[in-house]
Enzyme design. Structure first.
Site, PDB file in Angstrom:
ATOM      1  N   ARG A   1      10.341  -7.137  12.632  1.00  0.00           N
ATOM      2  CA  ARG A   1       8.964  -6.695  12.836  1.00  0.00           C
ATOM      3  C   ARG A   1       8.110  -6.953  11.602  1.00  0.00           C
ATOM      4  O   ARG A   1       6.923  -7.277  11.722  1.00  0.00           O
ATOM      5  CB  ARG A   1       8.945  -5.210  13.188  1.00  0.00           C
ATOM      6  CG  ARG A   1       9.611  -4.908  14.527  1.00  0.00           C
ATOM      7  CD  ARG A   1       9.651  -3.437  14.811  1.00  0.00           C
ATOM      8  NE  ARG A   1      10.470  -3.132  15.980  1.00  0.00           N
ATOM      9  CZ  ARG A   1      10.857  -1.919  16.331  1.00  0.00           C
ATOM     10  NH1 ARG A   1      10.488  -0.878  15.578  1.00  0.00           N
ATOM     11  NH2 ARG A   1      11.604  -1.724  17.388  1.00  0.00           N
TER      12      ARG A   1
ATOM     13  N   HIS B   1      -7.591   9.850  -1.642  1.00  0.00           N
ATOM     14  CA  HIS B   1      -6.850   9.849  -0.379  1.00  0.00           C
ATOM     15  C   HIS B   1      -7.589  10.555   0.754  1.00  0.00           C
ATOM     16  O   HIS B   1      -7.427  10.214   1.919  1.00  0.00           O
ATOM     17  CB  HIS B   1      -5.477  10.504  -0.590  1.00  0.00           C
ATOM     18  CG  HIS B   1      -4.441  10.047   0.371  1.00  0.00           C
ATOM     19  ND1 HIS B   1      -3.101   9.980   0.055  1.00  0.00           N
ATOM     20  CD2 HIS B   1      -4.519   9.619   1.654  1.00  0.00           C
ATOM     21  CE1 HIS B   1      -2.418   9.549   1.101  1.00  0.00           C
ATOM     22  NE2 HIS B   1      -3.254   9.323   2.084  1.00  0.00           N
TER      23      HIS B   1
ATOM     24  N   ASN C   1     -10.293   7.729   4.340  1.00  0.00           N
ATOM     25  CA  ASN C   1     -10.589   8.806   5.299  1.00  0.00           C
ATOM     26  C   ASN C   1     -11.972   9.423   5.105  1.00  0.00           C
ATOM     27  O   ASN C   1     -12.177  10.609   5.392  1.00  0.00           O
ATOM     28  CB  ASN C   1      -9.503   9.888   5.234  1.00  0.00           C
ATOM     29  CG  ASN C   1      -8.148   9.355   5.632  1.00  0.00           C
ATOM     30  OD1 ASN C   1      -8.001   8.728   6.676  1.00  0.00           O
ATOM     31  ND2 ASN C   1      -7.146   9.567   4.786  1.00  0.00           N
TER      32      ASN C   1
ATOM     33  N   TYR D   1       2.976   9.794  -0.634  1.00  0.00           N
ATOM     34  CA  TYR D   1       4.082   9.200   0.122  1.00  0.00           C
ATOM     35  C   TYR D   1       5.416   9.423  -0.584  1.00  0.00           C
ATOM     36  O   TYR D   1       6.478   9.190   0.011  1.00  0.00           O
ATOM     37  CB  TYR D   1       3.874   7.695   0.321  1.00  0.00           C
ATOM     38  CG  TYR D   1       2.633   7.291   1.073  1.00  0.00           C
ATOM     39  CD1 TYR D   1       1.826   8.226   1.724  1.00  0.00           C
ATOM     40  CD2 TYR D   1       2.249   5.956   1.146  1.00  0.00           C
ATOM     41  CE1 TYR D   1       0.680   7.833   2.404  1.00  0.00           C
ATOM     42  CE2 TYR D   1       1.113   5.553   1.830  1.00  0.00           C
ATOM     43  CZ  TYR D   1       0.328   6.495   2.450  1.00  0.00           C
ATOM     44  OH  TYR D   1      -0.799   6.099   3.122  1.00  0.00           O
TER      45      TYR D   1
ATOM     46  N   ASN E   1       4.763  -9.167  12.035  1.00  0.00           N
ATOM     47  CA  ASN E   1       3.444  -8.613  11.706  1.00  0.00           C
ATOM     48  C   ASN E   1       2.631  -9.505  10.778  1.00  0.00           C
ATOM     49  O   ASN E   1       1.408  -9.333  10.677  1.00  0.00           O
ATOM     50  CB  ASN E   1       3.602  -7.225  11.073  1.00  0.00           C
ATOM     51  CG  ASN E   1       4.064  -6.181  12.064  1.00  0.00           C
ATOM     52  OD1 ASN E   1       3.943  -6.355  13.270  1.00  0.00           O
ATOM     53  ND2 ASN E   1       4.605  -5.077  11.555  1.00  0.00           N
TER      54      ASN E   1
ATOM     55  N   LYS F   1      -2.835   5.907  -4.155  1.00  0.00           N
ATOM     56  CA  LYS F   1      -3.893   6.858  -3.819  1.00  0.00           C
ATOM     57  C   LYS F   1      -3.669   8.194  -4.525  1.00  0.00           C
ATOM     58  O   LYS F   1      -2.528   8.616  -4.710  1.00  0.00           O
ATOM     59  CB  LYS F   1      -3.952   7.095  -2.301  1.00  0.00           C
ATOM     60  CG  LYS F   1      -4.014   5.827  -1.475  1.00  0.00           C
ATOM     61  CD  LYS F   1      -3.988   6.132   0.013  1.00  0.00           C
ATOM     62  CE  LYS F   1      -3.741   4.874   0.823  1.00  0.00           C
ATOM     63  NZ  LYS F   1      -2.331   4.426   0.743  1.00  0.00           N
TER      64      LYS F   1
ATOM     65  N   ASP G   1       0.842  -1.205   0.000  1.00  0.00           N
ATOM     66  CA  ASP G   1       0.000   0.000   0.000  1.00  0.00           C
ATOM     67  C   ASP G   1       0.872   1.248   0.000  1.00  0.00           C
ATOM     68  O   ASP G   1       1.618   1.504   0.945  1.00  0.00           O
ATOM     69  CB  ASP G   1      -0.897  -0.001   1.245  1.00  0.00           C
ATOM     70  CG  ASP G   1      -1.839   1.200   1.276  1.00  0.00           C
ATOM     71  OD1 ASP G   1      -2.969   1.068   0.773  1.00  0.00           O
ATOM     72  OD2 ASP G   1      -1.431   2.261   1.791  1.00  0.00           O
TER      73      ASP G   1
END
Length: 283
Positions: free
Chosen positions: A234, A107, A136, A49, A238, A74, A44
């Site tokens: 991690r 977005h 959002n 970004y 995850n 996005k 994603d």
């Protein structure tokens, strides 16, 4: 890896790898490569970004068949409106270096998102995008949107974690046949989530960490989660959450952690709306 079937019949891995706040392109490429090696098949990113190119490079260099990797990007507010969105979709395709994008989202729920959605619908019909959705959108905005558009969004990507559980959002998504995606499933580290006593105590029963419990909690609710890390240990941890489920008692304990509001960003705040309009990602 479990999957979720979207309202257009397309399937999406229920755990994705997020790359928000990884603007260093080399670091981003390495992190995505590590995620793909660990078994993630859902990445994603977003135009805002500033790392679509690194994501695309890692996907292309992975040796994994393109059809086996689900890539989301996005559209940023600056590129809302029909004509702007058409150009931005092609820019994202070029940055990623891919023939198609698996899913493309609006977005934010501000500006001319209806005009932008027309461009997403067009790209979807042309096969440039396999699924389209939003991010959002709070419940009242999502209801209005779904009652307006020609093609129903496949997902709404929002903040969901044990301290902001979004039950109303889940109900609205179910009513309109959308899947929910959780950005920030670790609450961006707030509330001492990685050491939280309730989550840690539940985790001890299963030999899992508080972070893994937070992810499993969302997965049990049918939510798609997008954890982010640049650390290989991690990244692996995850995704190691498919060998246990939480009990009803566990869910009841976690339910009591809900604050009912965000401590990260309040999309009802006029100052936040002004800020979103002001952020420019290109000239």
């Amino acid at each position: 890896m479990t999957t979720v079937t979207l309202n257009n019949g397309f399937t999406i891995p229920q755990i994705g790898f997020g790359v928000f706040q990884v603007p260093d392109l080399s670091q981003c490429e390495e992190a995505v490569a590590a995620a793909l090696a660990a078994g993630y098949r859902h990445i994603d990113t977003a135009a805002a970004y500033m790392n679509e190119s690194a994501v695309g490079k890692a996907v292309r260099k992975s040796g994994i068949p393109r059809e086996d990797i689900f890539v989301t990007s996005k559209l940023w507010v600056q590129d809302f409106g029909y004509e702007n969105a058409k150009k931005a979709i092609q820019t994202s395709l070029n940055q990623l270096g891919l023939d198609y994008i698996d899913m493309y989202l609006l977005h934010q729920a501000v500006g001319d998102y209806l005009g932008a959605w027309r461009a997403l619908e067009e790209a979807y019909r042309e096969g440039k995008i396999k699924a389209i959705g939003v991010s959002n959108f709070y419940p009242e905005r999502l209801v209005d949107f779904c009652e307006t558009v020609a093609i129903m969004p496949a997902v709404n990507q929002i903040e969901i974690h044990p301290f902001f559980q979004r039950d109303e959002d889940l109900a609205v998504a179910k009513e309109y046949g959308l899947a929910l995606e959780a950005w920030g499933p670790f609450a961006e580290g707030k509330f001492d989530i990685f050491n939280h006593p309730v989550l840690a105590a539940i985790g001890e029963k299963y030999g899992k960490t508080a972070a893994q419990v937070a992810l499993r909690w969302n997965l049990d609710r049918g939510v798609i989660v997008l954890p982010k890390s640049v650390h290989k240990d991690r990244i692996q941890a995850n995704i190691d959450v498919f060998d246990f489920t939480l009990s009803e008692e566990d869910h009841a304990e976690i339910a009591r952690l809900d604050m009912g509001h965000s401590e990260i960003i309040n999309h009802y705040d006029p100052a936040v709306i002004k800020m979103l309009h002001s952020v420019k990602i290109h000239d």
